[in-house]
Design a protein around this motif. Sequence first.
Motif, PDB file in Angstrom:
ATOM      1  N   LEU A  69      79.967  55.427  43.489  1.00 13.09           N
ATOM      2  CA  LEU A  69      79.009  54.464  43.196  1.00 13.09           C
ATOM      3  C   LEU A  69      79.476  53.315  43.665  1.00 13.09           C
ATOM      4  O   LEU A  69      80.313  52.897  42.734  1.00 13.09           O
ATOM      5  CB  LEU A  69      77.980  54.765  42.100  1.00 13.09           C
ATOM      6  CG  LEU A  69      77.011  56.060  42.042  1.00 13.09           C
ATOM      7  CD1 LEU A  69      76.498  55.958  40.935  1.00 13.09           C
ATOM      8  CD2 LEU A  69      76.270  56.154  43.425  1.00 13.09           C
ATOM      9  N   GLY A  70      78.751  52.233  44.143  1.00 14.05           N
ATOM     10  CA  GLY A  70      79.206  51.032  44.433  1.00 14.05           C
ATOM     11  C   GLY A  70      80.251  50.693  45.346  1.00 14.05           C
ATOM     12  O   GLY A  70      80.837  49.516  45.739  1.00 14.05           O
ATOM     13  N   ASP A  71      80.902  51.797  46.135  1.00 17.10           N
ATOM     14  CA  ASP A  71      81.903  51.517  47.085  1.00 17.10           C
ATOM     15  C   ASP A  71      81.150  50.876  48.415  1.00 17.10           C
ATOM     16  O   ASP A  71      80.129  50.992  48.397  1.00 17.10           O
ATOM     17  CB  ASP A  71      82.335  52.810  47.688  1.00 17.10           C
ATOM     18  CG  ASP A  71      83.367  53.334  47.047  1.00 17.10           C
ATOM     19  OD1 ASP A  71      83.744  52.910  45.758  1.00 17.10           O
ATOM     20  OD2 ASP A  71      83.730  54.721  47.212  1.00 17.10           O
ATOM     21  N   ARG A  72      82.086  49.973  48.864  1.00 18.47           N
ATOM     22  CA  ARG A  72      81.651  49.165  49.906  1.00 18.47           C
ATOM     23  C   ARG A  72      82.086  49.739  51.427  1.00 18.47           C
ATOM     24  O   ARG A  72      83.407  49.991  51.565  1.00 18.47           O
ATOM     25  CB  ARG A  72      81.957  47.682  49.738  1.00 18.47           C
ATOM     26  CG  ARG A  72      81.432  46.667  50.943  1.00 18.47           C
ATOM     27  CD  ARG A  72      81.814  45.352  50.782  1.00 18.47           C
ATOM     28  NE  ARG A  72      81.334  44.806  49.668  1.00 18.47           N
ATOM     29  CZ  ARG A  72      80.193  44.187  49.392  1.00 18.47           C
ATOM     30  NH1 ARG A  72      79.456  43.944  50.497  1.00 18.47           N
ATOM     31  NH2 ARG A  72      79.953  43.743  48.419  1.00 18.47           N
ATOM     32  N   ILE A  73      80.920  49.956  51.986  1.00 20.93           N
ATOM     33  CA  ILE A  73      81.287  50.412  53.470  1.00 20.93           C
ATOM     34  C   ILE A  73      81.630  49.327  54.333  1.00 20.93           C
ATOM     35  O   ILE A  73      80.543  48.628  54.591  1.00 20.93           O
ATOM     36  CB  ILE A  73      80.314  51.514  54.222  1.00 20.93           C
ATOM     37  CG1 ILE A  73      80.207  52.718  53.098  1.00 20.93           C
ATOM     38  CG2 ILE A  73      80.587  51.938  55.511  1.00 20.93           C
ATOM     39  CD1 ILE A  73      78.970  53.368  53.488  1.00 20.93           C
ATOM     40  N   LEU A  74      82.882  49.191  55.082  1.00 25.97           N
ATOM     41  CA  LEU A  74      83.198  48.252  55.736  1.00 25.97           C
ATOM     42  C   LEU A  74      82.826  48.322  57.343  1.00 25.97           C
ATOM     43  O   LEU A  74      82.516  47.490  58.375  1.00 25.97           O
ATOM     44  CB  LEU A  74      84.420  47.553  55.666  1.00 25.97           C
ATOM     45  CG  LEU A  74      84.944  47.138  54.139  1.00 25.97           C
ATOM     46  CD1 LEU A  74      86.319  46.837  54.153  1.00 25.97           C
ATOM     47  CD2 LEU A  74      83.912  46.088  53.832  1.00 25.97           C
ATOM     48  N   THR A  75      83.417  49.494  57.555  1.00 27.09           N
ATOM     49  CA  THR A  75      83.312  49.962  59.063  1.00 27.09           C
ATOM     50  C   THR A  75      82.608  51.555  59.251  1.00 27.09           C
ATOM     51  O   THR A  75      82.974  52.335  58.208  1.00 27.09           O
ATOM     52  CB  THR A  75      84.676  49.931  60.058  1.00 27.09           C
ATOM     53  OG1 THR A  75      85.245  50.782  59.442  1.00 27.09           O
ATOM     54  CG2 THR A  75      85.110  48.484  60.073  1.00 27.09           C
ATOM     55  N   ILE A  76      82.140  51.829  60.323  1.00 25.63           N
ATOM     56  CA  ILE A  76      81.778  53.179  60.344  1.00 25.63           C
ATOM     57  C   ILE A  76      82.438  53.887  61.850  1.00 25.63           C
ATOM     58  O   ILE A  76      81.919  53.308  62.559  1.00 25.63           O
ATOM     59  CB  ILE A  76      80.250  53.664  60.558  1.00 25.63           C
ATOM     60  CG1 ILE A  76      79.656  53.046  59.107  1.00 25.63           C
ATOM     61  CG2 ILE A  76      79.789  55.100  60.778  1.00 25.63           C
ATOM     62  CD1 ILE A  76      78.344  53.039  59.212  1.00 25.63           C
ATOM     63  N   ASN A  77      83.366  54.760  61.679  1.00 25.87           N
ATOM     64  CA  ASN A  77      83.927  55.033  62.903  1.00 25.87           C
ATOM     65  C   ASN A  77      84.728  54.034  63.635  1.00 25.87           C
ATOM     66  O   ASN A  77      84.677  53.958  65.020  1.00 25.87           O
ATOM     67  CB  ASN A  77      82.982  56.101  63.811  1.00 25.87           C
ATOM     68  CG  ASN A  77      82.647  57.265  63.345  1.00 25.87           C
ATOM     69  OD1 ASN A  77      83.071  57.872  62.619  1.00 25.87           O
ATOM     70  ND2 ASN A  77      81.143  57.529  63.511  1.00 25.87           N
ATOM     71  N   GLY A  78      85.181  53.016  63.013  1.00 25.81           N
ATOM     72  CA  GLY A  78      85.783  51.883  63.423  1.00 25.81           C
ATOM     73  C   GLY A  78      84.840  50.764  64.095  1.00 25.81           C
ATOM     74  O   GLY A  78      85.333  49.806  64.659  1.00 25.81           O
ATOM     75  N   GLU A  79      83.583  50.805  63.793  1.00 25.66           N
ATOM     76  CA  GLU A  79      82.677  49.853  64.247  1.00 25.66           C
ATOM     77  C   GLU A  79      82.047  49.192  62.911  1.00 25.66           C
ATOM     78  O   GLU A  79      81.496  49.794  62.186  1.00 25.66           O
ATOM     79  CB  GLU A  79      81.620  50.614  65.137  1.00 25.66           C
ATOM     80  CG  GLU A  79      82.054  51.197  66.231  1.00 25.66           C
ATOM     81  CD  GLU A  79      82.494  50.602  67.116  1.00 25.66           C
ATOM     82  OE1 GLU A  79      82.155  49.248  67.363  1.00 25.66           O
ATOM     83  OE2 GLU A  79      83.204  50.944  68.224  1.00 25.66           O
ATOM     84  N   THR A  80      82.137  47.950  62.983  1.00 25.52           N
ATOM     85  CA  THR A  80      81.341  47.097  62.133  1.00 25.52           C
ATOM     86  C   THR A  80      79.780  47.312  62.215  1.00 25.52           C
ATOM     87  O   THR A  80      79.504  47.573  63.532  1.00 25.52           O
ATOM     88  CB  THR A  80      81.715  45.651  62.240  1.00 25.52           C
ATOM     89  OG1 THR A  80      81.390  45.020  63.498  1.00 25.52           O
ATOM     90  CG2 THR A  80      83.294  45.495  61.709  1.00 25.52           C
ATOM     91  N   SER A  89      73.165  53.892  64.402  1.00 25.90           N
ATOM     92  CA  SER A  89      73.977  54.210  65.844  1.00 25.90           C
ATOM     93  C   SER A  89      75.521  54.679  65.536  1.00 25.90           C
ATOM     94  O   SER A  89      75.937  55.568  66.313  1.00 25.90           O
ATOM     95  CB  SER A  89      73.882  52.917  66.618  1.00 25.90           C
ATOM     96  OG  SER A  89      74.646  53.167  67.808  1.00 25.90           O
ATOM     97  N   HIS A  90      76.355  53.869  64.662  1.00 20.65           N
ATOM     98  CA  HIS A  90      77.607  54.226  64.497  1.00 20.65           C
ATOM     99  C   HIS A  90      77.678  55.644  63.906  1.00 20.65           C
ATOM    100  O   HIS A  90      78.827  56.260  63.870  1.00 20.65           O
ATOM    101  CB  HIS A  90      78.140  53.223  63.755  1.00 20.65           C
ATOM    102  CG  HIS A  90      78.487  51.834  64.365  1.00 20.65           C
ATOM    103  ND1 HIS A  90      78.460  51.769  65.970  1.00 20.65           N
ATOM    104  CD2 HIS A  90      78.217  50.548  63.992  1.00 20.65           C
ATOM    105  CE1 HIS A  90      78.282  50.317  66.156  1.00 20.65           C
ATOM    106  NE2 HIS A  90      78.235  49.733  65.046  1.00 20.65           N
ATOM    107  N   MET A  91      76.707  56.047  62.981  1.00 22.76           N
ATOM    108  CA  MET A  91      76.904  57.351  62.157  1.00 22.76           C
ATOM    109  C   MET A  91      76.369  58.564  62.950  1.00 22.76           C
ATOM    110  O   MET A  91      76.295  59.585  62.824  1.00 22.76           O
ATOM    111  CB  MET A  91      75.947  57.160  61.180  1.00 22.76           C
ATOM    112  CG  MET A  91      76.440  56.271  59.913  1.00 22.76           C
ATOM    113  SD  MET A  91      77.744  57.015  59.112  1.00 22.76           S
ATOM    114  CE  MET A  91      76.951  58.185  58.270  1.00 22.76           C
ATOM    115  N   ARG A  92      75.745  58.110  64.363  1.00 25.14           N
ATOM    116  CA  ARG A  92      75.400  58.958  65.379  1.00 25.14           C
ATOM    117  C   ARG A  92      74.340  59.767  64.870  1.00 25.14           C
ATOM    118  O   ARG A  92      74.054  61.086  64.969  1.00 25.14           O
ATOM    119  CB  ARG A  92      76.428  60.166  65.899  1.00 25.14           C
ATOM    120  CG  ARG A  92      77.561  59.361  66.603  1.00 25.14           C
ATOM    121  CD  ARG A  92      78.773  60.364  66.897  1.00 25.14           C
ATOM    122  NE  ARG A  92      79.687  59.762  67.534  1.00 25.14           N
ATOM    123  CZ  ARG A  92      80.739  58.931  67.110  1.00 25.14           C
ATOM    124  NH1 ARG A  92      80.663  58.709  65.839  1.00 25.14           N
ATOM    125  NH2 ARG A  92      81.835  58.347  67.743  1.00 25.14           N
TER     126      ARG A  92
END
Length: 95
Positions: A69-80, A89-92
């Motif tokens: 909990l509280g983790d920050r997601i910076l990119t998804i599949n290499g995309e901001t 969209s990045h999570m498909r």
Amino acid sequence: MQLIERNKKLSIIAFLTLLAVALTIIVLYIYNIFKWGNYPDFGFGFRTATGIEIVGTITKNGRLAGLQLGDRILTINGETFSNIHEFRSHMRRDI
């Protein structure tokens, strides 16, 4: 007598309208249950109050992947991302 008949008709119309609204809500609710039942479990969720980049809920898959909990997601599949549409969209997982 006409007033009673008129009120009776209005009551029937009001009842049928409310019944139609209730049935529509029930059908949409059931539709969403089936639609989301096949939705992939990515292991986390977020709360809109903290923003889409902060992990707000964790499922079993997320715990196994090491999320907290509280983790920050910076990119998804290499995309901001900057909004929920880009996030999905990045999570498909466009819906």
